[in-house]
Design an enzyme around this catalytic site. Structure first.
Site, mmCIF file in Angstrom:
data_model
loop_
_atom_site.group_PDB
_atom_site.id
_atom_site.type_symbol
_atom_site.label_atom_id
_atom_site.label_comp_id
_atom_site.label_asym_id
_atom_site.label_seq_id
_atom_site.Cartn_x
_atom_site.Cartn_y
_atom_site.Cartn_z
ATOM 1 N N GLU A 17 79.198 22.094 11.542
ATOM 2 C CA GLU A 17 77.820 22.319 11.082
ATOM 3 C C GLU A 17 77.113 23.340 11.956
ATOM 4 O O GLU A 17 77.580 23.700 13.033
ATOM 5 C CB GLU A 17 77.024 21.002 11.131
ATOM 6 N N ARG A 98 70.520 9.139 13.018
ATOM 7 C CA ARG A 98 70.960 10.188 13.946
ATOM 8 C C ARG A 98 70.263 11.506 13.624
ATOM 9 O O ARG A 98 69.730 11.702 12.529
ATOM 10 C CB ARG A 98 72.475 10.393 13.873
ATOM 11 N N ASN A 100 70.245 15.395 12.627
ATOM 12 C CA ASN A 100 71.064 16.217 11.751
ATOM 13 C C ASN A 100 70.687 17.685 11.983
ATOM 14 O O ASN A 100 70.474 18.087 13.112
ATOM 15 C CB ASN A 100 70.900 15.790 10.291
ATOM 16 N N ASN A 146 68.242 18.635 6.029
ATOM 17 C CA ASN A 146 69.246 19.679 6.232
ATOM 18 C C ASN A 146 68.592 21.038 6.456
ATOM 19 O O ASN A 146 67.692 21.167 7.262
ATOM 20 C CB ASN A 146 70.256 19.677 5.080
ATOM 21 N N ASP A 196 73.061 22.264 1.449
ATOM 22 C CA ASP A 196 73.209 21.792 2.830
ATOM 23 C C ASP A 196 72.473 22.760 3.743
ATOM 24 O O ASP A 196 71.287 22.985 3.569
ATOM 25 C CB ASP A 196 74.704 21.666 3.148
#
Length: 285
Positions: A17, A98, A100, A146, A196
């Site tokens: 990512e 969490r 991101n 995202n 995303d």
């Protein structure tokens, strides 16, 4: 005609990512979230580094004075150059949640997203984290926070909450550092994957990776689909321009959740001379 992509880093990342070009270091920074790793790759030399983090790491961005700001499971932390030190800037652990994706705004603040591991609606959020650690929560329900990015003039902020299948756009008030007037910018059709990570180029086009869509798309500033680039992997996760002239588009990918991942799933791909990126802003803290 040859394929549009090349392999920049052959890797088997679980959840690659957040690619980010660090001009001072001349390398790409990216993370493997679920393996708790921060990677770098210098295309000029081929040099790679890998640094372990103590928690799942959703994003890692360069700091103005060297080192990295990281969006971890329990909050936002600061690494010194070469990982020489670590300090929490904001520690706010929430069970089942969490960090991101994250992005640095033009003013040097970090916009950090969160999500629940079970991706429950309303379980995530988006917050502005100032260099001094002041946190301003952005209102609105979020599931999987995202891609975030800004238009070339800094007046618009683009944002993705993946399950909505939309890229949204806000008016960005540089004086108050607030994102206002949220509205849809682009819709992803049913069956074409989920938006995303994203980046914005110098022409104002919004490039977005489609998870489960095997594509990277570029949308014109008015929201029209400009073009799409097919990829061999089912789960591209994010994209960013890099290289000394910011003309190559790097794409991170994932292999998590795939019964039969493509051999390149988890690698970093690159689309040479795809456009012209915007110079990034380093985190000011």
């Amino acid at each position: 005609m040859g394929r549009a992509y090349e392999v920049a880093v052959r890797e088997q990342a679980v959840l690659g990512e957040g690619p980010t070009w660090d001009p001072a270091a001349g390398h790409l920074v990216w993370v493997d979230i679920l393996a708790s790793r921060v990677h770098t790759y210098a295309p000029a030399t081929g040099r790679r580094t890998v640094m372990a983090t103590e928690q799942h790491v959703g994003a890692a961005k360069p700091r103005a004075g060297g080192g990295l700001v990281v969006n971890l499971r329990d909050g936002v932390g600061l690494y010194g150059p070469e990982g020489s030190s670590f300090d929490w800037l904001v520690r706010d652990p929430v069970p089942g949640r969490r960090g991101n994706d994250a992005a640095v705004a033009p003013d040097g603040a970090l916009w950090a997203g969160t999500m629940r591991y079970d991706e429950a609606p309303g379980g995530g959020g988006l917050a502005r984290v100032a260099p001094d650690g002041t946190v301003t929560e952005h209102p609105g329900e979020v599931a999987v926070s995202n891609g975030t990015g800004w238009s070339p003039d800094g007046r618009l902020m683009y944002y993705v909450d993946s399950p909505t299948r939309r890229v949204d756009v806000f008016d960005y008030d540089a004086e108050s550092q607030r994102a206002l007037n949220r509205r849809p910018f682009a819709y992803i059709e049913e069956g074409k994957g989920f938006p995303d990570g994203l980046t914005v180029d110098a022409e104002g086009r919004v490039w977005v990776a489609l998870w489960d869509g095997a594509e990277v798309r570029a949308y014109a500033p008015d929201g029209r689909l400009d073009h799409a680039v097919a990829l061999p992997v089912r789960r591209p996760t994010a994209c960013a321009f890099g290289g000394p002239d910011l003309r190559d588009l790097y794409v991170t990918t994932a292999r998590t959740g795939l019964d039969r991942p493509h051999p390149l799933s988890g690698s970093v791909l690159v689309l040479p001379d795809a456009g012209r990126g915007l110079p990034g802003t380093a985190f000011a803290g």
